[in-house]
Scaffold this motif. Sequence first.
Motif, PDB file in Angstrom:
ATOM      1  N   MET A 126       0.835  -1.218   0.000  1.00  0.00           N
ATOM      2  CA  MET A 126       0.000   0.000   0.000  1.00  0.00           C
ATOM      3  C   MET A 126       0.861   1.256   0.000  1.00  0.00           C
ATOM      4  O   MET A 126       0.519   2.254  -0.638  1.00  0.00           O
ATOM      5  CB  MET A 126      -0.963  -0.017   1.188  1.00  0.00           C
ATOM      6  N   ALA A 127       1.985   1.220   0.687  1.00  0.00           N
ATOM      7  CA  ALA A 127       2.880   2.384   0.712  1.00  0.00           C
ATOM      8  C   ALA A 127       3.426   2.654  -0.686  1.00  0.00           C
ATOM      9  O   ALA A 127       3.450   3.797  -1.161  1.00  0.00           O
ATOM     10  CB  ALA A 127       4.023   2.142   1.705  1.00  0.00           C
ATOM     11  N   LYS A 128       3.829   1.588  -1.356  1.00  0.00           N
ATOM     12  CA  LYS A 128       4.350   1.725  -2.721  1.00  0.00           C
ATOM     13  C   LYS A 128       3.250   2.239  -3.659  1.00  0.00           C
ATOM     14  O   LYS A 128       3.482   3.123  -4.495  1.00  0.00           O
ATOM     15  CB  LYS A 128       4.857   0.359  -3.190  1.00  0.00           C
ATOM     16  N   ALA A 129       2.028   1.689  -3.499  1.00  0.00           N
ATOM     17  CA  ALA A 129       0.908   2.104  -4.344  1.00  0.00           C
ATOM     18  C   ALA A 129       0.599   3.588  -4.135  1.00  0.00           C
ATOM     19  O   ALA A 129       0.352   4.325  -5.096  1.00  0.00           O
ATOM     20  CB  ALA A 129      -0.325   1.252  -4.033  1.00  0.00           C
ATOM     21  N   THR A 130       0.644   4.036  -2.893  1.00  0.00           N
ATOM     22  CA  THR A 130       0.368   5.440  -2.578  1.00  0.00           C
ATOM     23  C   THR A 130       1.400   6.340  -3.250  1.00  0.00           C
ATOM     24  O   THR A 130       1.064   7.377  -3.833  1.00  0.00           O
ATOM     25  CB  THR A 130       0.378   5.643  -1.045  1.00  0.00           C
ATOM     26  N   GLU A 131       2.640   5.906  -3.185  1.00  0.00           N
ATOM     27  CA  GLU A 131       3.729   6.672  -3.814  1.00  0.00           C
ATOM     28  C   GLU A 131       3.513   6.762  -5.335  1.00  0.00           C
ATOM     29  O   GLU A 131       3.647   7.835  -5.937  1.00  0.00           O
ATOM     30  CB  GLU A 131       5.027   5.929  -3.491  1.00  0.00           C
ATOM     31  N   LEU A 132       3.127   5.631  -5.941  1.00  0.00           N
ATOM     32  CA  LEU A 132       2.918   5.623  -7.395  1.00  0.00           C
ATOM     33  C   LEU A 132       1.712   6.476  -7.787  1.00  0.00           C
ATOM     34  O   LEU A 132       1.743   7.176  -8.795  1.00  0.00           O
ATOM     35  CB  LEU A 132       2.739   4.181  -7.895  1.00  0.00           C
ATOM     36  N   LEU A 133       0.657   6.438  -6.966  1.00  0.00           N
ATOM     37  CA  LEU A 133      -0.524   7.252  -7.284  1.00  0.00           C
ATOM     38  C   LEU A 133      -0.184   8.737  -7.193  1.00  0.00           C
ATOM     39  O   LEU A 133      -0.645   9.551  -7.999  1.00  0.00           O
ATOM     40  CB  LEU A 133      -1.688   6.905  -6.348  1.00  0.00           C
ATOM     41  N   GLN A 134       0.653   9.096  -6.225  1.00  0.00           N
ATOM     42  CA  GLN A 134       1.101  10.491  -6.122  1.00  0.00           C
ATOM     43  C   GLN A 134       1.848  10.890  -7.386  1.00  0.00           C
ATOM     44  O   GLN A 134       1.601  11.949  -7.968  1.00  0.00           O
ATOM     45  CB  GLN A 134       2.025  10.652  -4.916  1.00  0.00           C
ATOM     46  N   LYS A 135       2.725  10.014  -7.820  1.00  0.00           N
ATOM     47  CA  LYS A 135       3.532  10.279  -9.013  1.00  0.00           C
ATOM     48  C   LYS A 135       2.649  10.471 -10.250  1.00  0.00           C
ATOM     49  O   LYS A 135       2.956  11.274 -11.122  1.00  0.00           O
ATOM     50  CB  LYS A 135       4.486   9.103  -9.202  1.00  0.00           C
ATOM     51  N   MET A 136       1.534   9.741 -10.284  1.00  0.00           N
ATOM     52  CA  MET A 136       0.616   9.811 -11.430  1.00  0.00           C
ATOM     53  C   MET A 136      -0.429  10.923 -11.247  1.00  0.00           C
ATOM     54  O   MET A 136      -1.354  11.036 -12.052  1.00  0.00           O
ATOM     55  CB  MET A 136      -0.111   8.470 -11.618  1.00  0.00           C
ATOM     56  N   GLY A 137      -0.324  11.689 -10.165  1.00  0.00           N
ATOM     57  CA  GLY A 137      -1.294  12.751  -9.928  1.00  0.00           C
ATOM     58  C   GLY A 137      -2.659  12.231  -9.533  1.00  0.00           C
ATOM     59  O   GLY A 137      -3.675  12.865  -9.808  1.00  0.00           O
ATOM     60  N   LEU A 138      -2.698  11.068  -8.890  1.00  0.00           N
ATOM     61  CA  LEU A 138      -3.978  10.439  -8.548  1.00  0.00           C
ATOM     62  C   LEU A 138      -4.069  10.111  -7.059  1.00  0.00           C
ATOM     63  O   LEU A 138      -4.773   9.170  -6.674  1.00  0.00           O
ATOM     64  CB  LEU A 138      -4.145   9.142  -9.366  1.00  0.00           C
ATOM     65  N   ALA A 139      -3.375  10.895  -6.247  1.00  0.00           N
ATOM     66  CA  ALA A 139      -3.311  10.598  -4.810  1.00  0.00           C
ATOM     67  C   ALA A 139      -4.703  10.521  -4.179  1.00  0.00           C
ATOM     68  O   ALA A 139      -4.931   9.751  -3.249  1.00  0.00           O
ATOM     69  CB  ALA A 139      -2.466  11.650  -4.107  1.00  0.00           C
ATOM     70  N   ASP A 140      -5.657  11.293  -4.719  1.00  0.00           N
ATOM     71  CA  ASP A 140      -6.994  11.337  -4.119  1.00  0.00           C
ATOM     72  C   ASP A 140      -7.928  10.257  -4.679  1.00  0.00           C
ATOM     73  O   ASP A 140      -9.114  10.231  -4.344  1.00  0.00           O
ATOM     74  CB  ASP A 140      -7.615  12.727  -4.350  1.00  0.00           C
ATOM     75  N   LYS A 141      -7.425   9.356  -5.524  1.00  0.00           N
ATOM     76  CA  LYS A 141      -8.301   8.380  -6.183  1.00  0.00           C
ATOM     77  C   LYS A 141      -8.127   6.952  -5.662  1.00  0.00           C
ATOM     78  O   LYS A 141      -8.663   6.005  -6.256  1.00  0.00           O
ATOM     79  CB  LYS A 141      -8.038   8.382  -7.700  1.00  0.00           C
ATOM     80  N   ALA A 142      -7.403   6.781  -4.575  1.00  0.00           N
ATOM     81  CA  ALA A 142      -7.087   5.426  -4.093  1.00  0.00           C
ATOM     82  C   ALA A 142      -8.345   4.580  -3.867  1.00  0.00           C
ATOM     83  O   ALA A 142      -8.362   3.384  -4.138  1.00  0.00           O
ATOM     84  CB  ALA A 142      -6.267   5.506  -2.809  1.00  0.00           C
ATOM     85  N   ASP A 143      -9.423   5.203  -3.382  1.00  0.00           N
ATOM     86  CA  ASP A 143     -10.627   4.441  -3.057  1.00  0.00           C
ATOM     87  C   ASP A 143     -11.666   4.436  -4.174  1.00  0.00           C
ATOM     88  O   ASP A 143     -12.737   3.841  -4.029  1.00  0.00           O
ATOM     89  CB  ASP A 143     -11.261   5.002  -1.772  1.00  0.00           C
ATOM     90  N   ALA A 144     -11.360   5.129  -5.270  1.00  0.00           N
ATOM     91  CA  ALA A 144     -12.307   5.171  -6.387  1.00  0.00           C
ATOM     92  C   ALA A 144     -12.295   3.828  -7.125  1.00  0.00           C
ATOM     93  O   ALA A 144     -11.341   3.055  -7.022  1.00  0.00           O
ATOM     94  CB  ALA A 144     -11.923   6.291  -7.347  1.00  0.00           C
ATOM     95  N   TYR A 145     -13.385   3.575  -7.857  1.00  0.00           N
ATOM     96  CA  TYR A 145     -13.448   2.400  -8.723  1.00  0.00           C
ATOM     97  C   TYR A 145     -13.200   2.847 -10.171  1.00  0.00           C
ATOM     98  O   TYR A 145     -13.497   3.999 -10.513  1.00  0.00           O
ATOM     99  CB  TYR A 145     -14.804   1.693  -8.566  1.00  0.00           C
ATOM    100  N   PRO A 146     -12.671   1.953 -11.009  1.00  0.00           N
ATOM    101  CA  PRO A 146     -12.341   2.347 -12.381  1.00  0.00           C
ATOM    102  C   PRO A 146     -13.472   3.090 -13.099  1.00  0.00           C
ATOM    103  O   PRO A 146     -13.214   4.072 -13.796  1.00  0.00           O
ATOM    104  CB  PRO A 146     -12.008   1.013 -13.056  1.00  0.00           C
ATOM    105  N   CYS A 147     -14.716   2.652 -12.911  1.00  0.00           N
ATOM    106  CA  CYS A 147     -15.821   3.285 -13.638  1.00  0.00           C
ATOM    107  C   CYS A 147     -16.051   4.735 -13.221  1.00  0.00           C
ATOM    108  O   CYS A 147     -16.739   5.482 -13.900  1.00  0.00           O
ATOM    109  CB  CYS A 147     -17.105   2.473 -13.462  1.00  0.00           C
ATOM    110  N   GLN A 148     -15.460   5.133 -12.089  1.00  0.00           N
ATOM    111  CA  GLN A 148     -15.625   6.520 -11.629  1.00  0.00           C
ATOM    112  C   GLN A 148     -14.534   7.444 -12.187  1.00  0.00           C
ATOM    113  O   GLN A 148     -14.501   8.634 -11.863  1.00  0.00           O
ATOM    114  CB  GLN A 148     -15.592   6.552 -10.094  1.00  0.00           C
ATOM    115  N   LEU A 149     -13.634   6.876 -12.975  1.00  0.00           N
ATOM    116  CA  LEU A 149     -12.491   7.651 -13.470  1.00  0.00           C
ATOM    117  C   LEU A 149     -12.596   7.903 -14.971  1.00  0.00           C
ATOM    118  O   LEU A 149     -13.213   7.116 -15.696  1.00  0.00           O
ATOM    119  CB  LEU A 149     -11.190   6.885 -13.204  1.00  0.00           C
TER     120      LEU A 149
END
Length: 252
Positions: A126-149
């Motif tokens: 989860m720590a690695k995933a959080t870091e990668l989401l930050q890098k992709m500019g998606l830090a606030d989308k961790a709990d979203a589902y694909p259809c919401q993006l």
Amino acid sequence: MPVLDVQNAKKAFGDNEVLHDISFHVDQGEVVAIIGPSGSGKSTLLRCCTTLETLDGGSIYFGEDALVQATPSGGCAYSDRETQQRIRRRFGLVFQNFNLFPHFSVMQNLCDAPIHIAGIGREQAMAKATELLQKMGLADKADAYPCQLSGGQQQRVAIARALALDPEILFFDEPTSALDPELTGEILQVMRQLANEHMTMVVVTHEMIFARDVADRVIFMDKGFIVEEGDPRQVIDHPVQDRTKAFLKRTF
Ligand code: ADP
Ligand code: MG
């Protein structure tokens, strides 16, 4: 030693010979763009490199590990299951249609393989995933589902997922073809950033400007052959072969 070395790859579907004696290699930190008309065998080549499809002949090496090796009879022999599994952890793959798990949240999409395939602890994954989401500019989308993006956000999640196991090489198969032009730009930007960080990448793409600006080498494929290969400015701006010239005329 190249990160990826493909030698004399051959593949047919029934009578349809899709790959004829394809050889190329990718060095550490290199970005190789593969261009060419629809049906020329680009996806099949990527699928053979990523174990989604099997070769009929030839060899594929990831560093010192052979995925498949040519045999004297003209066929090929695949390595054992263990070696194949080790190889599968060494690359990441990003498809045209994102291919996220629809019933998983973004965080679950990123953590599934690290936890269940690589055996990494949940917290660390989860720590690695959080870091990668930050890098992709998606830090606030961790709990979203694909259809919401948006499509662009889904593809950035797919890229983050492909990076989750620290791959030595990333394969992209037309990563922007399903996206609107404005969303295409955001994905190409992420890929430029990865290239600047010296990520080793093989990118099948119709984005000629991206290929010219970002790739270290361009391979033009047609009808299962590599017709022309070299520096992007040479292949894209000053192609030598008639088939390359005709393709680029249609594309630009
Ligand atoms: P590209 O990605 O360059 O458009 P593909 O690798 O998808 O080309 O396809 C190359 C050729 O292989 C096409 O003629 C296609 O119809 C054929 N092909 C691809 N996948 C399969 C398959 N699973 N079964 C049969 N034929 C296939
Ligand atoms: Mg394709």
